[in-house]
Design a protein around this motif. Structure first.
Motif, PDB file in Angstrom:
ATOM      1  N   SER B 160      34.826  42.056  38.445  1.00  0.00           N
ATOM      2  CA  SER B 160      33.968  42.108  39.544  1.00  0.00           C
ATOM      3  C   SER B 160      34.958  42.303  40.793  1.00  0.00           C
ATOM      4  O   SER B 160      35.792  41.780  41.324  1.00  0.00           O
ATOM      5  CB  SER B 160      33.625  40.733  40.071  1.00  0.00           C
ATOM      6  OG  SER B 160      32.594  40.151  39.324  1.00  0.00           O
ATOM      7  N   ASP B 164      34.904  37.127  45.829  1.00  0.00           N
ATOM      8  CA  ASP B 164      35.596  36.759  46.825  1.00  0.00           C
ATOM      9  C   ASP B 164      36.961  36.308  46.305  1.00  0.00           C
ATOM     10  O   ASP B 164      37.843  35.868  47.132  1.00  0.00           O
ATOM     11  CB  ASP B 164      34.862  35.312  47.637  1.00  0.00           C
ATOM     12  CG  ASP B 164      34.029  34.631  46.608  1.00  0.00           C
ATOM     13  OD1 ASP B 164      34.463  34.194  45.472  1.00  0.00           O
ATOM     14  OD2 ASP B 164      32.790  34.689  46.610  1.00  0.00           O
ATOM     15  N   SER B 165      37.292  36.111  45.116  1.00  0.00           N
ATOM     16  CA  SER B 165      38.616  36.014  44.606  1.00  0.00           C
ATOM     17  C   SER B 165      38.978  37.058  43.565  1.00  0.00           C
ATOM     18  O   SER B 165      39.192  36.997  42.621  1.00  0.00           O
ATOM     19  CB  SER B 165      38.637  34.556  43.807  1.00  0.00           C
ATOM     20  OG  SER B 165      37.526  34.428  42.998  1.00  0.00           O
ATOM     21  N   ASP B 167      41.842  38.624  43.439  1.00  0.00           N
ATOM     22  CA  ASP B 167      43.238  38.721  42.756  1.00  0.00           C
ATOM     23  C   ASP B 167      43.131  37.832  41.423  1.00  0.00           C
ATOM     24  O   ASP B 167      43.602  38.174  40.566  1.00  0.00           O
ATOM     25  CB  ASP B 167      44.024  37.821  43.726  1.00  0.00           C
ATOM     26  CG  ASP B 167      43.666  36.625  44.356  1.00  0.00           C
ATOM     27  OD1 ASP B 167      42.550  36.322  44.203  1.00  0.00           O
ATOM     28  OD2 ASP B 167      44.342  36.049  45.110  1.00  0.00           O
ATOM     29  N   VAL B 168      42.201  36.901  41.402  1.00  0.00           N
ATOM     30  CA  VAL B 168      41.977  36.056  40.136  1.00  0.00           C
ATOM     31  C   VAL B 168      41.289  37.060  39.167  1.00  0.00           C
ATOM     32  O   VAL B 168      41.365  36.911  37.952  1.00  0.00           O
ATOM     33  CB  VAL B 168      41.075  34.868  40.389  1.00  0.00           C
ATOM     34  CG1 VAL B 168      41.079  33.925  39.048  1.00  0.00           C
ATOM     35  CG2 VAL B 168      41.681  34.063  41.577  1.00  0.00           C
ATOM     36  N   GLN B 169      40.115  37.930  39.580  1.00  0.00           N
ATOM     37  CA  GLN B 169      39.665  38.722  38.745  1.00  0.00           C
ATOM     38  C   GLN B 169      40.720  39.725  37.912  1.00  0.00           C
ATOM     39  O   GLN B 169      40.527  40.277  37.149  1.00  0.00           O
ATOM     40  CB  GLN B 169      38.643  39.364  39.584  1.00  0.00           C
ATOM     41  CG  GLN B 169      37.268  38.671  39.617  1.00  0.00           C
ATOM     42  CD  GLN B 169      36.560  38.429  38.347  1.00  0.00           C
ATOM     43  OE1 GLN B 169      36.310  39.365  37.697  1.00  0.00           O
ATOM     44  NE2 GLN B 169      36.209  37.183  38.002  1.00  0.00           N
ATOM     45  N   ALA B 171      43.784  39.307  37.684  1.00  0.00           N
ATOM     46  CA  ALA B 171      44.605  38.500  36.592  1.00  0.00           C
ATOM     47  C   ALA B 171      43.817  38.764  35.178  1.00  0.00           C
ATOM     48  O   ALA B 171      44.389  38.804  34.149  1.00  0.00           O
ATOM     49  CB  ALA B 171      44.998  37.360  37.044  1.00  0.00           C
ATOM     50  N   LYS B 172      42.646  38.417  35.171  1.00  0.00           N
ATOM     51  CA  LYS B 172      41.835  38.259  34.110  1.00  0.00           C
ATOM     52  C   LYS B 172      41.704  39.695  33.603  1.00  0.00           C
ATOM     53  O   LYS B 172      41.582  40.049  32.346  1.00  0.00           O
ATOM     54  CB  LYS B 172      40.326  37.905  34.600  1.00  0.00           C
ATOM     55  CG  LYS B 172      39.638  37.739  33.537  1.00  0.00           C
ATOM     56  CD  LYS B 172      39.635  36.448  32.526  1.00  0.00           C
ATOM     57  CE  LYS B 172      38.668  36.453  31.226  1.00  0.00           C
ATOM     58  NZ  LYS B 172      37.914  35.262  31.473  1.00  0.00           N
ATOM     59  N   GLU B 174      43.864  42.043  33.721  1.00  0.00           N
ATOM     60  CA  GLU B 174      44.869  42.367  33.233  1.00  0.00           C
ATOM     61  C   GLU B 174      45.250  41.899  31.757  1.00  0.00           C
ATOM     62  O   GLU B 174      45.543  42.529  30.822  1.00  0.00           O
ATOM     63  CB  GLU B 174      46.117  41.866  33.942  1.00  0.00           C
ATOM     64  CG  GLU B 174      47.596  42.403  33.207  1.00  0.00           C
ATOM     65  CD  GLU B 174      48.627  41.999  34.309  1.00  0.00           C
ATOM     66  OE1 GLU B 174      48.517  41.416  35.405  1.00  0.00           O
ATOM     67  OE2 GLU B 174      49.881  42.193  33.785  1.00  0.00           O
ATOM     68  N   ASN B 226      22.703  37.440  46.930  1.00  0.00           N
ATOM     69  CA  ASN B 226      23.775  36.911  47.968  1.00  0.00           C
ATOM     70  C   ASN B 226      24.016  35.252  47.729  1.00  0.00           C
ATOM     71  O   ASN B 226      25.046  34.894  47.816  1.00  0.00           O
ATOM     72  CB  ASN B 226      23.365  37.273  49.362  1.00  0.00           C
ATOM     73  CG  ASN B 226      23.652  38.565  49.669  1.00  0.00           C
ATOM     74  OD1 ASN B 226      24.509  39.332  48.996  1.00  0.00           O
ATOM     75  ND2 ASN B 226      23.287  39.033  50.889  1.00  0.00           N
ATOM     76  N   ASN B 228      23.106  33.468  44.990  1.00  0.00           N
ATOM     77  CA  ASN B 228      23.361  33.104  43.708  1.00  0.00           C
ATOM     78  C   ASN B 228      24.282  34.000  42.666  1.00  0.00           C
ATOM     79  O   ASN B 228      24.410  33.349  41.432  1.00  0.00           O
ATOM     80  CB  ASN B 228      22.004  32.904  42.783  1.00  0.00           C
ATOM     81  CG  ASN B 228      21.230  31.920  43.598  1.00  0.00           C
ATOM     82  OD1 ASN B 228      21.398  30.593  43.594  1.00  0.00           O
ATOM     83  ND2 ASN B 228      19.919  32.271  44.516  1.00  0.00           N
ATOM     84  N   VAL B 229      24.297  35.064  42.901  1.00  0.00           N
ATOM     85  CA  VAL B 229      24.828  35.929  41.734  1.00  0.00           C
ATOM     86  C   VAL B 229      26.418  35.963  42.308  1.00  0.00           C
ATOM     87  O   VAL B 229      26.777  36.690  43.316  1.00  0.00           O
ATOM     88  CB  VAL B 229      24.254  37.187  41.688  1.00  0.00           C
ATOM     89  CG1 VAL B 229      24.983  38.151  40.482  1.00  0.00           C
ATOM     90  CG2 VAL B 229      22.866  36.950  41.166  1.00  0.00           C
ATOM     91  N   ALA B 230      27.229  35.574  41.425  1.00  0.00           N
ATOM     92  CA  ALA B 230      28.619  35.799  41.411  1.00  0.00           C
ATOM     93  C   ALA B 230      29.228  37.300  41.685  1.00  0.00           C
ATOM     94  O   ALA B 230      28.692  38.013  41.038  1.00  0.00           O
ATOM     95  CB  ALA B 230      29.171  34.962  40.534  1.00  0.00           C
ATOM     96  N   GLY B 231      30.170  37.505  42.585  1.00  0.00           N
ATOM     97  CA  GLY B 231      30.719  38.846  42.710  1.00  0.00           C
ATOM     98  C   GLY B 231      29.811  39.809  43.574  1.00  0.00           C
ATOM     99  O   GLY B 231      30.204  40.996  43.522  1.00  0.00           O
ATOM    100  N   VAL B 232      28.665  39.494  43.634  1.00  0.00           N
ATOM    101  CA  VAL B 232      27.589  40.536  44.488  1.00  0.00           C
ATOM    102  C   VAL B 232      27.446  39.782  45.885  1.00  0.00           C
ATOM    103  O   VAL B 232      27.069  38.775  46.104  1.00  0.00           O
ATOM    104  CB  VAL B 232      26.431  40.474  43.600  1.00  0.00           C
ATOM    105  CG1 VAL B 232      25.411  41.334  44.393  1.00  0.00           C
ATOM    106  CG2 VAL B 232      26.430  41.063  42.226  1.00  0.00           C
TER     107      VAL B 232
END
Lengths: 209, 297
Positions: B160, B164-165, B167-169, B171-172, B174, B226, B228-232
């Motif tokens: 994603s 909104d995170s 950096d965490v994405q 890491a995943k 990687e 906006n 309900n859907v994560a990363g969108v």
């Protein structure tokens, strides 16, 4: 009832980095704790590593009690790099939550046994998975803090830091990432893919007893 | 054919998503695939009980599409099957000549139409990728040898870029690359600037990335995503433009134009595009024309 089993000597030795403070919890009578083995191992650690102090106390899962018990050791802990905790998963997470700028490591794996489960505070929970992940995840349990109990990182479902399953719950992996970021320990996440072991370990433990 | 071969040749890889129906009437899906997609996309993703809603299976639909001369990508989630069933389905895919996989963790059960179901998540996207890689090496997850020549797949995953995170994405992402992911398709992008900055960081992994786009059909859909859907995230100015469409023609033309514009802006920053049309397969040729993406064959 729970059983806490010590991690291997090699693992525990590798965790005792820098000046180390050790906490043992002998709280719940419902928890089997490998007291003798822990004692022997800690004596060896004192010789091989820089152990500042060993404190044996009870009910560290209760944050108020923990703060009270550790009050007189505040300065010693402040001077330490690492805290090793010998307790169930709840105790370890409570310590990690209290000392957010220290490396708090788990020295035990926690297994479930049927029956009463001890006194657990509400803010953290131990899944009793028998392969404690807290050392990889900054002292935040991915089994109980992530709705999907993922062990290899965040799924795509978090929105504004909240979980897709429960919008009132923070994403556990977001918390883990931020905690490790704060500790400058993000490299900890660069482990080989983890596959959980659901093989019920109870039978083997019962055999040992 | 594995779509990694296309990336290796430097092709701009175009894929689209189709969802199997709830039922076995699949003629409509096949007709649309032939009419609108066959000459415009390299491969078709087939979703796996998308949004946790029970439908006909992804693998069976992949086989039907393959028999129709199309190139399917078998999407596999970890929500409904444990490691035995997952590995078994991966071998079944190889048996049926399905060589392209997209490996996902999956939406949670309670988001779909069977909220009472048991969520499995025995494996996740990373450990499933690892399991497929082990099968390719001739072993299952338990270390047992697989008989005969091991299968070989193109192993894909998702990420994603507008999370909104992010950096965490990353890491995943990687962790997925380390486990064996060979190409990525992204969650729907509406903010090209965020995509560019994501791609700057993602290029260190050296794995091809397809821009993901979801056709913005109307204002209501965008507001829903906006919320309900994560990363969108659909920006306000885009929603304003879509409002005009409603007043003007209700044709969805503005959404089609906006989608094409995003592809056009982003295409030099990535290795392909993945279009999630949610039933608007018939608009895909138009979108690709407007975006300046040539037919594939």
């Amino acid at each position: 009832m729970l059983i806490t089993q010590l991690k291997s000597k090699e693992t525990i030795e590798s965790l005792a980095k820098g000046k180390t403070f050790i906490i043992n919890c002998h709280g719940c009578k419902e928890v089997y704790f490998a007291e003798h083995e822990a004692d022997t191992l800690q004596k060896e650690l004192c010789e091989a590593k820089e152990v500042a102090q060993i404190v044996t106390t009870d009910y560290i899962c209760n944050p108020d009690n923990l703060a009270l018990q550790l009050k007189k050791h505040k300065d010693t802990i402040e001077a330490c790099d690492t805290i090793l905790v010998f307790s169930c998963g709840v105790g370890i997470q409570t310590v990690a939550d209290m000392f957010t700028d220290k490396h708090v490591y788990s020295c035990c794996d926690t297994y479930p046994l049927p029956g009463f489960q001890g006194v657990t505070p509400l803010n953290v929970d131990c899944g009793q998975c028998g392969e404690c992940y807290l050392n990889f995840t900054g002292g935040i349990c991915p089994i109980t803090a992530c709705s999907k109990s993922l062990v290899n990182g965040q799924c795509g479902g978090a929105k504004n830091g909240m979980c897709e399953v429960d919008k009132d719950m923070e994403c556990g992996w977001e918390r883990i990432y931020r905690k490790l970021e704060k500790l400058d320990k993000l490299d900890t996440l660069k482990y080989e893919p983890k596959v959980r072991n659901y093989w019920n370990p109870n039978e083997e433990i019962e055999d040992k007893q | 054919m594995r779509i990694t071969e296309l990336f290796d040749k430097g092709e701009f890889v175009v894929t689209a998503e189709v969802g199997p129906p709830k039922g076995v009437e699949i003629d409509h899906l096949i007709k649309d695939a032939h009419e609108y997609l066959k000459t415009r996309v390299h491969a078709l993703n087939v979703t796996d009980n998308q949004s946790s809603v029970m439908r006909t299976g992804s693998l069976a639909t992949c086989k039907v599409l393959k028999d129709e001369g199309l190139l399917p990508i078998f999407q596999i989630t970890c929500r409904d099957r444990n490691r035995i069933a997952l590995q078994s389905d991966v071998l079944s895919a190889a048996l049926l000549g399905i060589e392209n996989l997209l490996l996902l963790t999956g939406d949670y059960t309670t988001l779909g139409d069977h909220p009472q179901a048991k969520p499995v998540f025995d494996l996740d996207s990373v450990s499933l990728t690892h399991a497929v890689k082990r099968l390719e090496e001739g072993f299952d997850l338990a270390g047992n040898e697989v008989d005969g020549t091991p299968p070989k797949f193109a192993k894909g995953a998702v990420v994603s870029p507008c999370s909104d995170s992010v950096d965490v994405q990353l890491a995943k992402m990687e962790a997925k690359v380390k486990a064996g992911t060979e190409y990525f398709q992204t969650q729907g992008v509406y903010e090209p600037e965020k995509f560019f900055s994501f791609m700057e960081k993602a290029k260190q992994f050296g794995v091809p990335v397809q821009l993901g786009v979801i056709i913005p059909k109307n204002v209501g859909m965008c507001r829903y995503m906006n919320a309900n859907v994560a990363g969108v995230h659909v920006p306000d100015d885009m929603i304003e433009e879509l409002k005009k469409d409603k007043e003007r023609t209700k044709s969805g033309d503005v959404g089609v134009e906006l989608c094409a514009k995003i592809i056009k802006e982003c295409k030099d920053h990535c290795d392909g595009v993945h279009i999630m049309s949610l039933g608007w397969e018939n608009r895909i040729p138009e979108i690709l024309d407007l975006a300046g993406v040539a037919p594939v064959k």
